[in-house]
Design an enzyme around this catalytic site. Structure first.
Site, PDB file in Angstrom:
ATOM      1  N   ASP A 101     -11.807  -5.370 -23.446  1.00  0.00           N
ATOM      2  CA  ASP A 101     -11.258  -5.464 -24.794  1.00  0.00           C
ATOM      3  C   ASP A 101     -10.858  -6.918 -25.023  1.00  0.00           C
ATOM      4  O   ASP A 101     -10.143  -7.505 -24.201  1.00  0.00           O
ATOM      5  CB  ASP A 101     -10.024  -4.554 -24.897  1.00  0.00           C
ATOM      6  CG  ASP A 101      -9.957  -3.807 -26.214  1.00  0.00           C
ATOM      7  OD1 ASP A 101     -10.007  -4.476 -27.259  1.00  0.00           O
ATOM      8  OD2 ASP A 101      -9.842  -2.576 -26.189  1.00  0.00           O
ATOM      9  N   HIS A 331      -8.732   5.642 -28.782  1.00  0.00           N
ATOM     10  CA  HIS A 331      -7.292   5.716 -28.512  1.00  0.00           C
ATOM     11  C   HIS A 331      -6.442   5.600 -29.781  1.00  0.00           C
ATOM     12  O   HIS A 331      -5.218   5.691 -29.698  1.00  0.00           O
ATOM     13  CB  HIS A 331      -6.906   4.601 -27.537  1.00  0.00           C
ATOM     14  CG  HIS A 331      -7.130   3.243 -28.142  1.00  0.00           C
ATOM     15  ND1 HIS A 331      -8.395   2.730 -28.381  1.00  0.00           N
ATOM     16  CD2 HIS A 331      -6.265   2.315 -28.592  1.00  0.00           C
ATOM     17  CE1 HIS A 331      -8.276   1.558 -28.945  1.00  0.00           C
ATOM     18  NE2 HIS A 331      -6.994   1.268 -29.087  1.00  0.00           N
ATOM     19  N   ASP A 332      -7.068   5.348 -30.932  1.00  0.00           N
ATOM     20  CA  ASP A 332      -6.310   5.242 -32.194  1.00  0.00           C
ATOM     21  C   ASP A 332      -6.492   6.462 -33.084  1.00  0.00           C
ATOM     22  O   ASP A 332      -5.849   6.558 -34.131  1.00  0.00           O
ATOM     23  CB  ASP A 332      -6.789   4.021 -33.001  1.00  0.00           C
ATOM     24  CG  ASP A 332      -6.442   2.710 -32.332  1.00  0.00           C
ATOM     25  OD1 ASP A 332      -5.440   2.666 -31.599  1.00  0.00           O
ATOM     26  OD2 ASP A 332      -7.183   1.738 -32.533  1.00  0.00           O
TER      27      ASP A 332
HETATM   28  C1  NOJ Z   1      -6.752  -2.003 -32.838  1.00  0.00           C
HETATM   29  C2  NOJ Z   1      -6.419  -1.309 -31.571  1.00  0.00           C
HETATM   30  O1  NOJ Z   1      -7.415  -0.366 -31.300  1.00  0.00           O
HETATM   31  C3  NOJ Z   1      -5.061  -0.712 -31.751  1.00  0.00           C
HETATM   32  O2  NOJ Z   1      -4.719   0.154 -30.710  1.00  0.00           O
HETATM   33  C4  NOJ Z   1      -4.065  -1.834 -31.888  1.00  0.00           C
HETATM   34  O3  NOJ Z   1      -2.792  -1.312 -32.196  1.00  0.00           O
HETATM   35  C5  NOJ Z   1      -4.460  -2.810 -33.004  1.00  0.00           C
HETATM   36  N1  NOJ Z   1      -5.862  -3.113 -33.015  1.00  0.00           N
HETATM   37  C6  NOJ Z   1      -3.738  -4.114 -32.834  1.00  0.00           C
HETATM   38  O4  NOJ Z   1      -4.240  -4.795 -31.723  1.00  0.00           O
END
Ligand code: NOJ
Length: 566
Positions: A101, A331-332
């Protein structure tokens, strides 16, 4: 003739690992790199070809590693750089590539650049970040009206120098100033550092936010997303990405995938078209926002025609020009079961397999998020204190001062869509703590359904979701129809069915999915005629003899391989 330029990621199934929730090797309640090493054979057995690893760099964890304080070292909780090297070696020995990442829209406020930057207005690092004087008397109002993606103003006032810095996420995640060539050079160096150590590519976090409009003008939108027209895919971003590609990406045989909230097809193509040399692929959000109001609040029900329209538009637009990314979960996002299927009752397995069929026969690089391969589900959250995520906490901080009805509404929304749903620990077995940790309390609660839903059980049951994924992953590998074939959707307005074909060199795959928990009639589209047909994927265990016309069971989904008549 092949229409698709050969690159390895076009034939690779990617598995996303969220390290703190994957496997805990040292009993501290948090996953770690040695834990990943212990599970490499598991990944190999599933058949995936690459891992996307969410951030494992040094971080104070305001946003679980998406706030990096040292780009060249590993977070203490996860292990050491030596562990990381062992992990990459172990992956490569098993034919698995590693996508790291790359979080460079912002750093942590504990990164040494920011510590120096905030120390004085004339520090050489001042211009690494976006500092402005405030408005109003004494500059006590933010420089503009932009809001953070987590809620509240996107600016934080800093007493030491009497100026404000921009943070599009949490205040502990200050945005880097990409207009500064020194910042861009730092990013090139970080990228090369990891590629030289053996990583095989990057998932680039909110990379479409890196270019901010000159003068940082006020935004017009509602408070929740205000300002985004001034930093979502700004034209400067294209130049920055092209330079990064020339100086770093293009020198290695890697893949890059940009996270792109708010990216539409036009921008998606600009960011990824092969001749533009920016990124290889992009994660757009259109399908995972198709069931949201204002991109934020989940609707009661998913609208299938809308979802299909998005899939079809992207399939049509990218074909021959660029390359799609296929995903439902990460994960989001809250879990796909329930979200895209409605209430599945006793049919979790059928519904999960149906979702897999619906997306993985499209053209693009497929992604599976940890736990999706065993059909993990959302967690029964009840109250604000159940959440760990900085997003939920920020929202709570805002609504706790507001009337109770608003608080209750916000809680209802959060219970439905919290990012923590996807982050509960991986369910490995029916042992204590789902076999995730042998020691302390897990960092986030384990879903109480782990006794029924876990890897051990799934691997023993040959009809499980896990075995279905394994078969599908193996089938997809090297399959030219899926990789190169045309895409044609039938019945686009049908509210229950998703039906599409992929065709290549006289062979056709017909994909039929009933998205609903009810019986639905299906008739083979009249333009399809064939000499032979074979049922190659089916989420129910019986044969389908007559594909011309059938009454589909709830969530029934299948793929036929046809030798077509022209
Ligand atoms: C996207 C990421 O997937 C998320 O988990 C994060 O909170 C935001 N970008 C900020 O980095």
């Amino acid at each position: 003739m092949d229409v698709v330029k050969t690159r390895w990621y076009k034939d690779t199934f990617v598995y996303q690992i969220y390290p703190r929730s994957f496997y805990d090797s040292n009993g501290d309640g948090m996953g770690d790199i040695k834990g990943i090493i212990q599970k490499l054979d598991y990944l190999k057995e599933l058949g995936i070809g690459a891992v996307w690893l969410s951030p494992c760099y040094k971080s104070p964890n305001a946003d679980n590693g998406y706030d990096i304080s040292d780009y060249r070292d590993i977070m203490d909780e996860f292990g050491t750089l030596e562990d990381w090297k062992e992990m990459v070696d172990g992956m490569h020995k098993r034919g698995i590539k590693l996508i790291m990442d790359l979080v460079v829209n912002h750093t942590s406020d504990e990164h040494e650049w920011f510590i120096k930057s905030r120390s004085s207005v004339d520090n050489p690092y001042r211009d690494y970040y976006i500092w402005r004087k405030g408005k109003g008397k004494g500059g006590k109002r933010p420089p503009n009206n932009w809001t953070s993606r987590f809620g509240g103003s996107a600016w934080e006032y800093d007493e030491a120098t009497g100026e404000w810095y921009l943070h599009l996420f949490n205040k502990k995640q200050p945005d880097l100033n990409w207009d500064n060539p020194k910042v861009r050079k730092e990013v090139v160096d970080i990228v090369k550092y990891w590629l030289d150590l053996g990583c095989d590519g990057f998932r680039c976090d909110v990379i479409n936010y890196i270019g901010k409009a000159d003068g940082l003008p006020n935004g017009l939108h509602l408070p929740a997303m205000r300002g985004d027209e001034h930093f979502t895919c700004h034209e400067k971003m294209h130049g920055y990405l092209h330079q990064l590609n020339k100086d770093a990406f293009s020198k290695y045989d890697i893949m890059t995938v940009g996270e792109g909230p708010g990216v539409n097809i036009k921008e998606g193509l600009l960011m990824t078209a092969e001749d533009r040399e920016e990124l290889d692929t992009v994660f757009h959000f259109e399908h995972v926002e198709s069931d949201m109001i204002l991109r934020l609040i989940p609707k009661k029900r998913m609208n299938l025609p809308k979802l299909k329209k998005i899939f079809t538009r992207w399939q049509d637009a990218m074909r021959g020009k660029s390359w799609n990314s296929l995903y439902y979960e990460n994960h989001d996002q809250f879990r796909s079961l329930g979200r895209f299927t409605g209430d599945y009752g006793q049919l979790r397995t059928e519904a999960a397999k149906m979702l897999a069929i619906s997306i993985y026969f499209q053209q693009g690089t497929p992604y599976v998020y940890q736990g999706q391969e065993i059909g993990m589900t959302n967690y029964p959250f009840k109250d604000w204190e159940d959440f760990d995520d900085v997003l939920a906490k920020t929202v709570y901080g805002i609504v706790e001062k507001l009337p109770k009805v608003i608080q209750n509404y916000a809680l209802k929304v959060m219970i439905k869509r919290a990012r923590d749903h996807a982050r509960t620990p991986m369910q490995w077995s029916s042992d204590t703590n789902a076999g995730f940790t042998k020691g302390a309390t897990p960092w986030l609660s384990i879903n109480p359904n782990y006794k029924q839903i876990n890897v051990e059980q799934a691997m023993q049951d040959k009809d499980s979701i896990w075995h279905f994924y394994k078969k599908l992953i193996a089938y997809r590998k090297g399959n030219e129809i899926i990789k190169q074939g045309t895409y044609l959707e039938s019945y686009p307005k049908h509210k229950d069915l998703y039906c599409y074909e992929r065709g290549y060199n006289g062979e056709v795959l017909v994909v039929v999915c009933n998205f609903k928990n009810k019986e639905v009639d299906f008739t083979l589209p009249s333009h399809i005629s064939f000499y032979t047909n074979k049922l190659i994927f089916h989420n129910y265990n019986y044969d389908r003899a007559n594909l011309e016309s059938m009454r589909l069971r709830p969530y029934e989904a299948m793929v036929f391989h046809l030798n077509a008549k022209d």
